[in-house]
Motif scaffolding. Sequence first.
Motif, PDB file in Angstrom:
ATOM      1  N   HIS A 105       0.871  -1.182   0.000  1.00  0.00           N
ATOM      2  CA  HIS A 105       0.000   0.000   0.000  1.00  0.00           C
ATOM      3  C   HIS A 105       0.902   1.224   0.000  1.00  0.00           C
TER       4      HIS A 105
ATOM      5  N   TYR B 277       0.376   4.643   1.844  1.00  0.00           N
ATOM      6  CA  TYR B 277       0.338   4.708   3.298  1.00  0.00           C
ATOM      7  C   TYR B 277       1.751   4.578   3.864  1.00  0.00           C
TER       8      TYR B 277
ATOM      9  N   PRO C 274      -4.578  -9.436   2.227  1.00  0.00           N
ATOM     10  CA  PRO C 274      -4.450  -7.977   2.438  1.00  0.00           C
ATOM     11  C   PRO C 274      -3.385  -7.674   3.463  1.00  0.00           C
TER      12      PRO C 274
ATOM     13  N   LEU D 158      -3.787  -4.482   7.645  1.00  0.00           N
ATOM     14  CA  LEU D 158      -5.119  -4.281   8.223  1.00  0.00           C
ATOM     15  C   LEU D 158      -5.221  -4.727   9.682  1.00  0.00           C
TER      16      LEU D 158
ATOM     17  N   GLY E 238     -11.381   4.182  12.247  1.00  0.00           N
ATOM     18  CA  GLY E 238     -11.795   3.710  10.933  1.00  0.00           C
ATOM     19  C   GLY E 238     -12.754   2.547  11.086  1.00  0.00           C
TER      20      GLY E 238
ATOM     21  N   LYS F 123     -13.664  -4.162  10.766  1.00  0.00           N
ATOM     22  CA  LYS F 123     -14.306  -5.279  10.075  1.00  0.00           C
ATOM     23  C   LYS F 123     -14.610  -6.425  11.035  1.00  0.00           C
TER      24      LYS F 123
ATOM     25  N   ASP G 279     -10.665  -2.170   7.822  1.00  0.00           N
ATOM     26  CA  ASP G 279     -10.897  -2.307   6.387  1.00  0.00           C
ATOM     27  C   ASP G 279      -9.882  -1.534   5.562  1.00  0.00           C
ATOM     28  N   ALA G 280      -8.994  -0.746   6.232  1.00  0.00           N
ATOM     29  CA  ALA G 280      -7.986   0.028   5.512  1.00  0.00           C
ATOM     30  C   ALA G 280      -6.730   0.132   6.371  1.00  0.00           C
TER      31      ALA G 280
ATOM     32  N   GLU H   6      -4.757   2.532   6.717  1.00  0.00           N
ATOM     33  CA  GLU H   6      -4.666   3.839   7.368  1.00  0.00           C
ATOM     34  C   GLU H   6      -5.295   3.804   8.752  1.00  0.00           C
TER      35      GLU H   6
END
Length: 413
Positions: free
Chosen positions: A153, A156, A219, A222, A299, A302, A318-319, A321
């Motif tokens: 990512h 970030y 991912p 996260l 944020g 999830k 979910d992100a 960040e």
Amino acid sequence: MATPSLSEDTAKAVLRQVEFYFSDSNIPRDDFLKKKISESEDGMVSLALICSFSKMRGHLNLKAVKADDVPEVTLKAVAETLRTSSSLKVSEDGKKVGRSTDLLDPDEMIEQLDSRTVAASPFEYNVQREDVEAFFGKYAKVNSVRLPGHVTHKKYFCGTALIEFSAEEDAQRFLEQSLVFAGAELELKPKKDFDALREEEEEAADVGDYDSNVEEKYPKGLLVAFTLKSISAGDSQEQNVSDELTKEGATGSEQKTTENDNDSKEKIDDKHKSTASVYKDDMNVVLREDLKDVFQKFGTVKYVDFKVGEDKGYIRFDAPEAAQKARAAAVLAKEGGLVVKNFIANLEPVTGDAEREYWSLLRGNQEKHRENKRFQSRLLRGGKHYKGGKHARGRENDSSRGRPNKAKRSGSA
């Protein structure tokens, strides 16, 4: 001296920016600019092109203009400013700019650059490059500061800053220092160690590109791991909650046995279903809902991977960040972590093998769950379509094979 067309602050910013573009710190890894220099017979580059770079446009208050559209008056003002530099040279017509010294061999430049660069962490997700430079600049001359992004990512910040000093001796001296930035003690290591770790992360991220059977992609960034500690006595969440749940008859999997073991277990199972409602207002018992309330301010959460009575768990955002914001807030908090009822949640990033293992186990459990559902579905279809005849099976057999847990409980009652 700044020209009338540029304010003093703007002239300083422009000079520093262009000097950086052509510096030993940037050229070895700036493929675009390096290519432009090599294509030029005199090693100089169009000043209009330089002024069209995003950072330069910001310094000069230009919109998203192309090189051909940079105002002539701006080019003249920038050229006059750059002529004051000892590391740059400007063409007589003010149209081009370049280095005042020849480039070294690229490999040699990178080796020298790395020898005077230190990797420092952790920094909050939104730290400013200028603040990092000012912090280290108090102790030694800093050539540049880089804030690399996550491996998967790029937009970030990964939390580790690369500080290049003007001398290798300064870099070596810093590796022996104990420094605190924004309340967090910094971990300092040579850039080569950072590069080695980065290479491992990139290899892990690439797994699956060439062979989908090796490992699925997952991912990155996260997850946040947390450990709960009592504010009052420093005890773990598991110890306090286990004791409390034992008194009430509702606990996790490590409940102590009693004289009437089976009866107690049945009561525990019943109580466990209503744990959330029973302990919602109990400040000494942390529930998944409590953790979600605290972490969702950073944020979208999830999933909260946590069991009541334990002292460790994971938060899945979910992100990336959001995960970085949570970690930064924990680092900066005066309590040393995030407050959750009567506990402090100390956070740790989940990266590398730990992150890969987490997602691997999660997907494995999901696949087992789907397989169990498919298996039970086949049994149900078999019972529907094959009543009677040589394929018939008694209801007792279907129950025992399709619902092993229930059969086991019935047998032990």
